[in-house]
Every structure is written in C-alpha cells, then in structure tokens.
Design a protein around this motif. Structure first.
Motif, PDB file in Angstrom:
ATOM      1  N   ALA A  51     -10.921 -13.012  -4.943  1.00 27.67           N
ATOM      2  CA  ALA A  51     -11.629 -12.179  -5.913  1.00 27.67           C
ATOM      3  C   ALA A  51     -13.052 -12.676  -6.156  1.00 27.67           C
ATOM      4  N   ALA A  52     -13.263 -13.998  -6.117  1.00 23.20           N
ATOM      5  CA  ALA A  52     -14.590 -14.550  -6.380  1.00 23.20           C
ATOM      6  C   ALA A  52     -15.596 -14.166  -5.298  1.00 23.20           C
ATOM      7  N   ARG A  53     -15.113 -13.795  -4.114  1.00 24.31           N
ATOM      8  CA  ARG A  53     -16.003 -13.454  -3.006  1.00 24.31           C
ATOM      9  C   ARG A  53     -16.306 -11.959  -2.927  1.00 24.31           C
ATOM     10  N   LEU A  54     -15.687 -11.170  -3.799  1.00 23.08           N
ATOM     11  CA  LEU A  54     -16.007  -9.754  -3.833  1.00 23.08           C
ATOM     12  C   LEU A  54     -17.436  -9.554  -4.330  1.00 23.08           C
ATOM     13  N   GLU A  55     -18.129  -8.596  -3.747  1.00 23.13           N
ATOM     14  CA  GLU A  55     -19.502  -8.297  -4.120  1.00 23.13           C
ATOM     15  C   GLU A  55     -19.571  -6.942  -4.811  1.00 23.13           C
ATOM     16  N   ILE A  56     -20.660  -6.740  -5.564  1.00 25.83           N
ATOM     17  CA  ILE A  56     -20.874  -5.443  -6.197  1.00 25.83           C
ATOM     18  C   ILE A  56     -20.946  -4.382  -5.100  1.00 25.83           C
ATOM     19  N   GLY A  57     -20.162  -3.340  -5.239  1.00 23.62           N
ATOM     20  CA  GLY A  57     -20.116  -2.284  -4.232  1.00 23.62           C
ATOM     21  C   GLY A  57     -18.877  -2.331  -3.367  1.00 23.62           C
ATOM     22  N   ASP A  58     -18.168  -3.483  -3.338  1.00 26.68           N
ATOM     23  CA  ASP A  58     -16.916  -3.557  -2.587  1.00 26.68           C
ATOM     24  C   ASP A  58     -15.851  -2.681  -3.243  1.00 26.68           C
ATOM     25  N   VAL A  59     -14.912  -2.218  -2.441  1.00 31.87           N
ATOM     26  CA  VAL A  59     -13.759  -1.488  -2.962  1.00 31.87           C
ATOM     27  C   VAL A  59     -12.582  -2.447  -2.970  1.00 31.87           C
ATOM     28  N   ALA A  60     -12.113  -2.783  -4.154  1.00 29.18           N
ATOM     29  CA  ALA A  60     -11.042  -3.770  -4.306  1.00 29.18           C
ATOM     30  C   ALA A  60      -9.704  -3.074  -4.510  1.00 29.18           C
ATOM     31  N   LEU A  61      -8.657  -3.630  -3.902  1.00 33.64           N
ATOM     32  CA  LEU A  61      -7.290  -3.167  -4.129  1.00 33.64           C
ATOM     33  C   LEU A  61      -6.670  -4.078  -5.175  1.00 33.64           C
ATOM     34  N   MET A  62      -6.185  -3.494  -6.273  1.00 33.48           N
ATOM     35  CA  MET A  62      -5.719  -4.283  -7.415  1.00 33.48           C
ATOM     36  C   MET A  62      -4.382  -3.778  -7.922  1.00 33.48           C
ATOM     37  N   ARG A  63      -3.677  -4.666  -8.624  1.00 39.29           N
ATOM     38  CA  ARG A  63      -2.498  -4.270  -9.382  1.00 39.29           C
ATOM     39  C   ARG A  63      -2.967  -3.716 -10.728  1.00 39.29           C
ATOM     40  N   THR A  64      -2.409  -2.586 -11.157  1.00 40.85           N
ATOM     41  CA  THR A  64      -2.783  -2.014 -12.438  1.00 40.85           C
ATOM     42  C   THR A  64      -1.879  -2.566 -13.540  1.00 40.85           C
ATOM     43  N   GLN A  65      -2.090  -2.043 -14.737  1.00 39.26           N
ATOM     44  CA  GLN A  65      -1.290  -2.447 -15.883  1.00 39.26           C
ATOM     45  C   GLN A  65       0.195  -2.221 -15.634  1.00 39.26           C
ATOM     46  N   TRP A  66       0.521  -1.121 -14.923  1.00 36.98           N
ATOM     47  CA  TRP A  66       1.923  -0.778 -14.674  1.00 36.98           C
ATOM     48  C   TRP A  66       2.368  -1.211 -13.283  1.00 36.98           C
ATOM     49  N   ASP A  67       1.672  -2.173 -12.692  1.00 35.25           N
ATOM     50  CA  ASP A  67       2.019  -2.684 -11.368  1.00 35.25           C
ATOM     51  C   ASP A  67       2.016  -1.604 -10.290  1.00 35.25           C
ATOM     52  N   ARG A  68       1.083  -0.653 -10.429  1.00 33.52           N
ATOM     53  CA  ARG A  68       0.792   0.243  -9.319  1.00 33.52           C
ATOM     54  C   ARG A  68      -0.422  -0.326  -8.599  1.00 33.52           C
ATOM     55  N   LEU A  69      -0.718   0.224  -7.432  1.00 31.06           N
ATOM     56  CA  LEU A  69      -1.899  -0.187  -6.692  1.00 31.06           C
ATOM     57  C   LEU A  69      -3.047   0.779  -6.964  1.00 31.06           C
ATOM     58  N   LYS A  70      -4.244   0.234  -7.127  1.00 31.29           N
ATOM     59  CA  LYS A  70      -5.429   1.045  -7.365  1.00 31.29           C
ATOM     60  C   LYS A  70      -6.572   0.475  -6.552  1.00 31.29           C
ATOM     61  N   ALA A  71      -7.299   1.346  -5.867  1.00 30.70           N
ATOM     62  CA  ALA A  71      -8.464   0.929  -5.088  1.00 30.70           C
ATOM     63  C   ALA A  71      -9.706   1.551  -5.720  1.00 30.70           C
TER      64      ALA A  71
END
Length: 348
Positions: A51-71
C-alpha cells in the motif's frame, strides 16, 4: 481460460491468498463507479503491491467495510496515528470513499480488457488521461451538480403531478394499457444494468443490474422486463440463491425499478405480481427483498403484493451496522407464497 464463479467470501479470500503469495489474477468488473476508464464487464488484471508504494492515480483493489472487493482510484494518502490511510474515489463519483487503511489493500489493477483490446491503467495514454480526468474534477463536479439540480427539479414536478389522482387514473389507462411484459433475453444485456443503476447491496459482489444480466445467461430465476412501445419502462428480478448462501438464502426479489416517466401507471405492481407467480411455480414458499427504509412508495407497493417486515439474522447483522455516508439504511421484507394454483407464463 475457464471462468469460475465463487461466492463473495470465497472470492475475497482466494484473491487475498493469491496476491499475498505474489501471484496475480483476473476478474470481471461489476458496476459503473469507475466509468469511463473501467466499465461493467471489463476483465481486470490485478497484481500484488504494498500500500505504501501506491501512487496518486493508481487503481487499488481493496476490501470494503463488508469484506467485498472494490477497485477505486487513489486520490490521496495520509498517515494518521501511525496508520497509512488511502483516500480513494470512483472515477464516476463526486464524493470520495471512506479512508481505507493500508492493510485492507490487496493489489493494484494494472490492465483492463474490453472487446478484445487491453488497456494499461498503470502507465501510458490511459494513465495520462486519468490524471487529466482527476485534474478537471472541480469543474466536472460543478457541471454534474448543475445537471442534477435541473433534473431533480424536473423530477420533483413530475412526482407532484403523479401523486394527483386524475393523473394516476389517466396514466393507468394510457400508459399502463400499452405496457407489455416479457422475459428478458440476450437483447437486453445492456438495458437491465442501466435500469437498475449503480446500487450495490450488502454482501453481494455484483450489483442487481449485473445479477439480472447473469440470470438471462445462466438461469436460476426470472429477469422480467416491461416495455411501452419500443422503450424499456421497468424490470424486476426474482432469483434463487444456492442452499449454502448465508446472507441471501432461498428466493429473492430485486426491484421493481420503473423509469420515472412511467410510474403510477400500474407497471411496478404488475412486475411484482408476475415475478412472485414465477417463484411460486418454481416451488418457492417465501420470497425476500430489501427496500430503503425511507422509500415509502416501494414499501407500500410491496405491502400490496403481500410483503411484510421480516428478518434474517445473518443479513440483519450486516444491515444493523452504521451505513456509510450517503448510503440509505435498508430493511428486509418477506412474502409468504401460497401453494401454486396456476399461472400464465410470460411471453419470451
């Protein structure tokens, strides 16, 4: 390559396991929150990243509040109390997401495949276009808000007119009498997601519009479309989840959704009636649905069809969590179906 369909929890855990071991994987995008750069149905390639290497403008894949995936796209980074927080936003949205802790980031979306073409999201032309899109955000937000204000005023006038008794009677005779109902097919693959919009439901990996399109392809339920002339007027989906589904067990109804201009003409009630008849013919004894707590019109329509307040412990626990900013609270409704006594099949 063969595609696998997994439940939400299994898919999230598998994705996390693959990325944690340095592998990459592909999955189909659902929803329109990242339009125009990522569209519903695009095949996305995700690679592991710290996560620390992500840059502004990258599209990150994350776990949401309900443990779904969000990009969603990274628009800012901050450290608060020693914890890295990412600020993200969908390209098609005006409001940012809730800050995401770095430990909920699974990977970075590098490529999107659409119609046989592959687009690099992490560099090149599309990366530059995304930065320009982010740069004009204040102007875009102002224009969108202006358009929404105009549309909102027009919709308010229409709803006021539709609440008038003579209008409703006239709409039922003129519009409702012209409405036709049929089982959706391959011709409607794009129409169904547009009618349902971008709304996501707790614990479902795909929005109802994408679920409707999947029902058309694979069965498991009924996607019912209403048309007036050659124009789509509304739709509803009734779908049976697998036996091991904990959040949405058995038969569920999504919708009905009716375009604003066709409301108060009896279309929503007819969509509900036919969908419940289909579930009854297929052996369902109960059908559940979710409704917005403040959506009086939908709840009254559902009540006329036989829906009453209900509860399912596992899903209710999710719904009892504080909603995210701007997200309406939902309630569970349930309808008991009597034994089947005959019905008229919907025309294909």
């Amino acid at each position: 390559m063969r595609e696998l369909r997994l439940g939400d929890d299994a898919f999230v855990e598998l994705a996390a396991e693959i990325l944690s071991k340095g592998g990459s994987f592909q999955f189909r995008a659902h929803g329109a929150s990242m339009a125009p750069f990522i569209r519903d149905g695009d095949l996305l390639t995700v690679t592991p990243v710290d996560a620390a290497r992500l840059e502004i403008g990258d599209v990150a894949l994350m776990r949401t509040q309900w443990d779904r995936l969000k990009a969603h796209r990274v628009i800012g980074k901050q450290v608060r109390g020693g914890v890295l927080l990412l600020e993200t936003r969908g390209d098609a949205r005006l409001s940012p997401d809730r800050p995401v802790p770095g430990d909920r980031v699974l990977g970075r979306v590098e490529r999107a495949q659409r119609g046989g073409r592959v687009y690099r999201l992490d560099r090149g032309t599309w990366r530059l276009a995304a930065r320009l899109w982010m740069g004009v955000f204040p102007l875009r937000r102002g224009l969108v808000r202006l358009v929404r204000a105009v549309k909102g005023a027009a919709l308010g006038l229409l709803q006021g007119l539709q609440s008038w008794g003579p209008y409703r009677r006239l709409a039922q005779k003129v519009v409702g009498a012209r409405a036709r109902y049929r089982q959706a097919d391959g011709r409607d693959a794009r129409t169904l997601p547009r009618l349902f919009g971008r709304e996501m439901l707790p614990g479902l990996q795909e929005p109802p519009g994408s679920l409707a399109a999947r029902v058309v392809e694979t069965g498991g339920g009924l996607a019912l479309l209403s048309t007036v002339g050659n124009r789509p007027a509304g739709c509803v989906v009734v779908y049976r989840f697998t036996e091991d589904e904990q959040l949405y067990p058995g038969w569920w109804l999504f919708g009905p959704v009716v375009r604003a201009r066709y409301r108060r003409a009896g279309i929503g009630g007819e969509l509900l009636r036919v969908a419940l008849e289909h579930a009854r013919v297929e052996g369902a004894t109960w059908v559940h649905m979710l409704a917005h707590e403040g959506d009086v019109a939908t709840r009254e329509l559902a009540k006329k069809a036989g829906f009453l307040p209900g509860t399912l412990p596992v899903l209710q626990a999710r719904l009892d969590d504080p909603p995210w900013p701007g997200e309406p609270r939902r309630v569970i409704l349930a309808c008991a179906l009597p034994a089947h006594t005959g019905w008229r099949r919907v025309a294909r």
